[in-house]
Every structure is written in structure tokens, then in C-alpha cells.
Design an enzyme around this catalytic site. Structure first.
Site, PDB file in Angstrom:
ATOM      1  N   ILE A  21      48.713  66.937  27.621  1.00 15.26           N
ATOM      2  CA  ILE A  21      48.206  66.077  26.546  1.00 15.26           C
ATOM      3  C   ILE A  21      46.826  66.551  26.095  1.00 15.26           C
ATOM      4  O   ILE A  21      46.527  66.586  24.894  1.00 15.26           O
ATOM      5  CB  ILE A  21      48.157  64.603  27.032  1.00 15.26           C
ATOM      6  CG1 ILE A  21      49.586  64.063  27.209  1.00 15.26           C
ATOM      7  CG2 ILE A  21      47.371  63.737  26.048  1.00 15.26           C
ATOM      8  CD1 ILE A  21      49.667  62.691  27.867  1.00 15.26           C
ATOM      9  N   ARG A  41      39.479  72.268  35.746  1.00  8.90           N
ATOM     10  CA  ARG A  41      39.190  73.081  36.929  1.00  8.90           C
ATOM     11  C   ARG A  41      39.693  74.508  36.797  1.00  8.90           C
ATOM     12  O   ARG A  41      39.204  75.409  37.464  1.00  8.90           O
ATOM     13  CB  ARG A  41      39.827  72.438  38.171  1.00  8.90           C
ATOM     14  CG  ARG A  41      39.213  71.115  38.560  1.00  8.90           C
ATOM     15  CD  ARG A  41      40.072  70.389  39.565  1.00  8.90           C
ATOM     16  NE  ARG A  41      41.431  70.209  39.041  1.00  8.90           N
ATOM     17  CZ  ARG A  41      42.432  69.662  39.702  1.00  8.90           C
ATOM     18  NH1 ARG A  41      42.243  69.245  40.951  1.00  8.90           N
ATOM     19  NH2 ARG A  41      43.619  69.523  39.139  1.00  8.90           N
ATOM     20  N   ASP A  67      35.152  70.046  37.787  1.00 10.83           N
ATOM     21  CA  ASP A  67      35.978  69.059  38.483  1.00 10.83           C
ATOM     22  C   ASP A  67      35.380  67.696  38.148  1.00 10.83           C
ATOM     23  O   ASP A  67      34.256  67.383  38.572  1.00 10.83           O
ATOM     24  CB  ASP A  67      35.940  69.327  39.994  1.00 10.83           C
ATOM     25  CG  ASP A  67      36.818  68.359  40.769  1.00 10.83           C
ATOM     26  OD1 ASP A  67      37.130  67.274  40.242  1.00 10.83           O
ATOM     27  OD2 ASP A  67      37.173  68.682  41.907  1.00 10.83           O
ATOM     28  N   VAL A  68      36.103  66.900  37.397  1.00  6.02           N
ATOM     29  CA  VAL A  68      35.533  65.630  36.918  1.00  6.02           C
ATOM     30  C   VAL A  68      35.348  64.606  38.033  1.00  6.02           C
ATOM     31  O   VAL A  68      34.752  63.553  37.817  1.00  6.02           O
ATOM     32  CB  VAL A  68      36.379  65.006  35.764  1.00  6.02           C
ATOM     33  CG1 VAL A  68      36.313  65.864  34.514  1.00  6.02           C
ATOM     34  CG2 VAL A  68      37.805  64.728  36.210  1.00  6.02           C
ATOM     35  N   ASN A  94      40.612  62.618  29.327  1.00  7.72           N
ATOM     36  CA  ASN A  94      42.051  62.841  29.488  1.00  7.72           C
ATOM     37  C   ASN A  94      42.440  63.251  30.903  1.00  7.72           C
ATOM     38  O   ASN A  94      43.554  62.962  31.344  1.00  7.72           O
ATOM     39  CB  ASN A  94      42.482  63.934  28.493  1.00  7.72           C
ATOM     40  CG  ASN A  94      43.829  64.526  28.839  1.00  7.72           C
ATOM     41  OD1 ASN A  94      44.870  63.913  28.583  1.00  7.72           O
ATOM     42  ND2 ASN A  94      43.831  65.716  29.451  1.00  7.72           N
ATOM     43  N   TYR A 159      47.618  54.617  41.027  1.00  6.11           N
ATOM     44  CA  TYR A 159      47.574  55.094  39.631  1.00  6.11           C
ATOM     45  C   TYR A 159      47.522  53.897  38.675  1.00  6.11           C
ATOM     46  O   TYR A 159      46.727  53.874  37.732  1.00  6.11           O
ATOM     47  CB  TYR A 159      48.797  55.964  39.369  1.00  6.11           C
ATOM     48  CG  TYR A 159      48.879  56.594  37.998  1.00  6.11           C
ATOM     49  CD1 TYR A 159      48.022  57.620  37.627  1.00  6.11           C
ATOM     50  CD2 TYR A 159      49.839  56.169  37.074  1.00  6.11           C
ATOM     51  CE1 TYR A 159      48.116  58.219  36.379  1.00  6.11           C
ATOM     52  CE2 TYR A 159      49.948  56.759  35.823  1.00  6.11           C
ATOM     53  CZ  TYR A 159      49.076  57.787  35.481  1.00  6.11           C
ATOM     54  OH  TYR A 159      49.171  58.378  34.230  1.00  6.11           O
ATOM     55  N   LYS A 163      44.509  53.059  36.151  1.00  5.69           N
ATOM     56  CA  LYS A 163      44.708  53.009  34.695  1.00  5.69           C
ATOM     57  C   LYS A 163      44.419  51.608  34.144  1.00  5.69           C
ATOM     58  O   LYS A 163      43.907  51.479  33.023  1.00  5.69           O
ATOM     59  CB  LYS A 163      46.122  53.473  34.335  1.00  5.69           C
ATOM     60  CG  LYS A 163      46.376  54.972  34.609  1.00  5.69           C
ATOM     61  CD  LYS A 163      45.493  55.877  33.767  1.00  5.69           C
ATOM     62  CE  LYS A 163      45.903  57.348  33.867  1.00  5.69           C
ATOM     63  NZ  LYS A 163      45.040  58.236  33.070  1.00  5.69           N
ATOM     64  N   THR A 194      55.164  66.600  29.903  1.00  7.16           N
ATOM     65  CA  THR A 194      54.117  67.530  30.355  1.00  7.16           C
ATOM     66  C   THR A 194      54.455  67.987  31.776  1.00  7.16           C
ATOM     67  O   THR A 194      55.409  67.505  32.387  1.00  7.16           O
ATOM     68  CB  THR A 194      52.737  66.844  30.406  1.00  7.16           C
ATOM     69  OG1 THR A 194      52.774  65.849  31.437  1.00  7.16           O
ATOM     70  CG2 THR A 194      52.359  66.223  29.077  1.00  7.16           C
TER      71      THR A 194
HETATM   72  P1  NDP Z   1      48.975  67.478  33.249  1.00  6.75           P
HETATM   73  O1  NDP Z   1      49.157  67.496  34.720  1.00  6.75           O
HETATM   74  O2  NDP Z   1      49.820  68.330  32.389  1.00  6.75           O
HETATM   75  O3  NDP Z   1      47.443  67.782  32.884  1.00  6.75           O
HETATM   76  C1  NDP Z   1      46.402  67.158  33.587  1.00  6.75           C
HETATM   77  C2  NDP Z   1      45.096  67.755  33.098  1.00  6.75           C
HETATM   78  O4  NDP Z   1      44.022  67.140  33.818  1.00  6.75           O
HETATM   79  C3  NDP Z   1      45.021  69.238  33.349  1.00  6.75           C
HETATM   80  O5  NDP Z   1      44.402  69.870  32.262  1.00  6.75           O
HETATM   81  C4  NDP Z   1      44.157  69.335  34.592  1.00  6.75           C
HETATM   82  O6  NDP Z   1      43.455  70.563  34.605  1.00  6.75           O
HETATM   83  C5  NDP Z   1      43.212  68.152  34.394  1.00  6.75           C
HETATM   84  N1  NDP Z   1      42.644  67.687  35.635  1.00  6.75           N
HETATM   85  C6  NDP Z   1      43.296  67.146  36.690  1.00  6.75           C
HETATM   86  N2  NDP Z   1      42.437  66.873  37.680  1.00  6.75           N
HETATM   87  C7  NDP Z   1      41.217  67.271  37.237  1.00  6.75           C
HETATM   88  C8  NDP Z   1      39.926  67.279  37.813  1.00  6.75           C
HETATM   89  N3  NDP Z   1      39.698  66.810  39.050  1.00  6.75           N
HETATM   90  N4  NDP Z   1      38.891  67.756  37.094  1.00  6.75           N
HETATM   91  C9  NDP Z   1      39.087  68.232  35.848  1.00  6.75           C
HETATM   92  N5  NDP Z   1      40.289  68.253  35.241  1.00  6.75           N
HETATM   93  C10 NDP Z   1      41.342  67.784  35.950  1.00  6.75           C
HETATM   94  O7  NDP Z   1      49.113  65.951  32.848  1.00  6.75           O
HETATM   95  P2  NDP Z   1      49.258  65.205  31.436  1.00  6.75           P
HETATM   96  O8  NDP Z   1      48.849  66.068  30.326  1.00  6.75           O
HETATM   97  O9  NDP Z   1      50.577  64.563  31.425  1.00  6.75           O
HETATM   98  O10 NDP Z   1      48.181  64.041  31.673  1.00  6.75           O
HETATM   99  C11 NDP Z   1      46.993  63.908  30.919  1.00  6.75           C
HETATM  100  C12 NDP Z   1      46.552  62.463  30.986  1.00  6.75           C
HETATM  101  O11 NDP Z   1      47.554  61.641  30.417  1.00  6.75           O
HETATM  102  C13 NDP Z   1      46.334  61.960  32.418  1.00  6.75           C
HETATM  103  O12 NDP Z   1      45.211  61.091  32.450  1.00  6.75           O
HETATM  104  C14 NDP Z   1      47.602  61.163  32.687  1.00  6.75           C
HETATM  105  O13 NDP Z   1      47.404  60.156  33.640  1.00  6.75           O
HETATM  106  C15 NDP Z   1      47.872  60.599  31.296  1.00  6.75           C
HETATM  107  N6  NDP Z   1      49.247  60.175  31.066  1.00  6.75           N
HETATM  108  C16 NDP Z   1      50.296  61.048  31.231  1.00  6.75           C
HETATM  109  C17 NDP Z   1      51.600  60.600  31.025  1.00  6.75           C
HETATM  110  C18 NDP Z   1      52.802  61.481  31.229  1.00  6.75           C
HETATM  111  O14 NDP Z   1      53.920  60.956  31.310  1.00  6.75           O
HETATM  112  N7  NDP Z   1      52.663  62.804  31.275  1.00  6.75           N
HETATM  113  C19 NDP Z   1      51.861  59.207  30.609  1.00  6.75           C
HETATM  114  C20 NDP Z   1      50.677  58.407  30.447  1.00  6.75           C
HETATM  115  C21 NDP Z   1      49.428  58.876  30.668  1.00  6.75           C
HETATM  116  P3  NDP Z   1      43.129  71.362  35.948  1.00  6.75           P
HETATM  117  O15 NDP Z   1      44.263  71.144  36.902  1.00  6.75           O
HETATM  118  O16 NDP Z   1      42.960  72.766  35.494  1.00  6.75           O
HETATM  119  O17 NDP Z   1      41.835  70.771  36.428  1.00  6.75           O
END
Ligand code: NDP
Length: 261
Positions: A21, A41, A67-68, A94, A159, A163, A194
């Protein structure tokens, strides 16, 4: 004729901007004229997204690994970015993730980690950016929550709690900054196509013996539209909340659960 660019020159930070997303949000904001800062990350995925953005538009893109969940690193990275690039106009919180487990198997480390990445990170990034937005008299903060921020789901208590917390933070902060030119909104996607969803599908298949195709169909059927949400649909809503049509929209938690089309 060139297309109007409602976000022209606006500096936008997207956490977790390398994939899923976050990547779709970054691509869409850049296509509307924003200058992007991608945080996450994994440098490789951030850089790939940056290249793809530059290939689709002439947007300026900055990449920082972060790392957030590391509060000190968040403060340092944001203050460095603000000193270098000025006050961000847009923050999209996000980054997030979910692991499922029955509550009795949800140990304290898992609970803490889930709240850290999904909720405390939203506090930390917002806290790091808000003074600059207040000084500038302008800001658009969009938190990617979830339908799990509005209703319960079994096996993801941490979770859901995180949220719900994001939605509460959104509503509270929106009131606090409503006279300062800053809006704060949440979007609440249903199951979205995703890597995170793919991981959930694999886990359901492994723990229930159902096929991945059946698990995927079941999750899709749980969305209002009977299909998975596309990341680009979430991105469109985020872009709309950043644009002039949403100047008077704040404190909202908007469900995106996929109309059948
Ligand atoms: P993905 O797993 O595809 O992406 C997650 C993203 O978050 C990655 O870019 C990852 O990058 C980053 N991330 C995770 N942990 C950290 C961290 N500690 N520090 C920095 N960046 C971090 O998931 P989605 O795209 O599906 O999810 C994005 C958002 O949407 C999330 O908040 C999720 O809860 C929410 N969401 C998703 C849904 C779904 O069905 N997919 C439904 C509803 C909400 P990296 O690992 O490189 O750090």
C-alpha cells in the site's frame, strides 16, 4: 495540455513506502506532483520504488532507511529531513504488519512488537513532524489503519488493539490541530492484495489444511465488494485526503472495502 497537479511541490513522507500500500500511495502522490520521502527498513525496495516513481513522473524522491519502531532513530531522521528539505506537507503513516495467533498464544513480546510497529510508530512519526507542520500552518496526516481499527477480528487481538488505537489517535489529534491548518484522517482498508495478505493466506492454508486459493477467496468474500481491495484504491483515497477537495475533512476513519466493479 499538462494535467493539473493538485499536490504540486508538496513534500510527502510515506513510511513503509517500498512495497504494498505504501508503494502505491507514493506512486500516486508523485503522479499528483508531490515530492516524496520514502522510509522503511529495506533499502532495496525503497530504491526500486524510487526508480519506478522517477520513470513515471519527474518527481523528486528521497530514500531513507528507518525502523519506525526505533523512537530515537525516528526523531533523528525526521529532524534531519526537516532541516534539509523544510516542513513536510504530508505524512502518511503506513508502516505496519500483523501476525495471527490465538490470544492464549499471544506472548508479551509479540504484543509489544505489534503495538510498536502499528501504533507507537504513528505516535513517534507524527510527534516528530507536527511542530514543523504547526509552524508552517499546514499539514495533511493520513494514518493507514484498517477495518481492524473499527471492528474485532479473531486471532489478531494485538493488531486490532493497535489499529483501534490508531483510529483513536486520529480522532483526538484532529480536534487538537483543527484550527492550525492541519487535518488528520485514517483510512481503513479491508483485505488488500499485498505481501502482508499473501503471508496471511499462507498461514491460514498451513494451519487449516485449506488451499491457498480457498483461503484467498474466503478473505476476498469478507470484503463488502466480495473481492480484495487493490493497493491503488487505498492510494487514491489517501491522495484525495491530501487534495483540496478534502480541506474540510478531518478526524475521519474511512472504510475502503471494495465496491464490486
Ligand atoms: P506489506 O507487508 O506489503 O508492507 C508493509 C510495509 O511496512 C513495508 O514497506 C515494510 O517495509 C514497512 N514496515 C514494516 N515494519 C516496519 C518498520 N519497523 N519500520 C519501517 N517500515 C516498516 O503490507 P501492506 O502494504 O499490506 O500494509 C501497509 C499498511 O496497511 C499496514 O499498516 C497494514 O496494517 C495496513 N493494512 C493492510 C491491509 C491488507 O490487507 N494488506 C488491510 C488493512 C490495513 P520494510 O519491511 O522494508 O521495513
Amino acid at each position: 495540455m499538462t494535467k493539473p497537479s493538485p499536490l504540486n511541490g508538496k513534500l510527502a513522507i510515506v513510511t513503509g513506502g517500498g512495497r504494498g500500500i505504501g508503494r502505491a500511495v507514493a506512486m500516486t502522490l508523485a503522479a499528483r506532483g508531490a515530492e516524496l520521502i520514502l522510509l522503511g527498513r529495506t533499502e532495496r525496495s525503497l530504491k526500486t520504488t524510487a526508480v519506478d516513481i522517477r520513470n513515471q513522473s519527474d518527481a523528486t524522491v528521497h530514500v531513507r532507511t528507518l525502523d519506525v519502531t526505533d523512537g530515537d532513530a525516528v526523531d533523528q531522521t525526521f529532524s534531519g529531513l526537516i532541516a534539509e528539505l523544510g516542513p513536510p506537507a504530508i505524512l502518511v503513516n503506513n508502516a505496519g504488519g500483523a501476525e495471527s495467533a490465538p490470544f492464549t498464544a499471544l506472548d508479551r513480546d509479540n504484543w509489544d512488537a505489534t503495538l510498536a510497529v502499528n501504533l507507537t510508530s504513528v505516535y513517534a512519526c507524527t510527534h516528530a513532524v507536527l511542530p514543523a507542520m504547526i509552524e508552517a500552518g499546514y499539514g495533511r496526516i493520513i494514518n493507514i489503519a484498517s477495518t481492524a481499527g473499527l471492528e474485532g477480528y479473531p486471532y489478531v487481538a494485538a493488531y486490532c488493539a493497535a489499529k483501534h488505537g490508531v483510529v483513536g489517535l486520529t480522532r483526538s489529534l484532529a480536534l487538537e490541530v483543527e484550527r492550525k491548518g492541519i487535518t488528520v484522517n485514517a483510512v481503513c482498508p479491508g483485505y488488500t492484495d499485498t505481501e502482508m495478505l499473501q503471508a496471511a493466506i499462507r498461514k491460514i492454508a498451513a494451519t487449516t489444511g485449506r488451499s491457498e486459493a480457498d483461503a484467498r477467496d474466503e478473505l476476498a468474500a469478507a470484503n463488502t465488494g466480495g473481492r480484495l481491495v487493490r493497493p491503488e484504491e487505498v492510494a487514491e483515497m489517501v491522495a484525495a485526503l491530501c487534495g483540496p477537495a478534502a480541506n474540510s475533512v478531518t478526524g475521519q476513519a474511512l472504510e475502503i472495502t471494495g465496491e464490486d466493479s
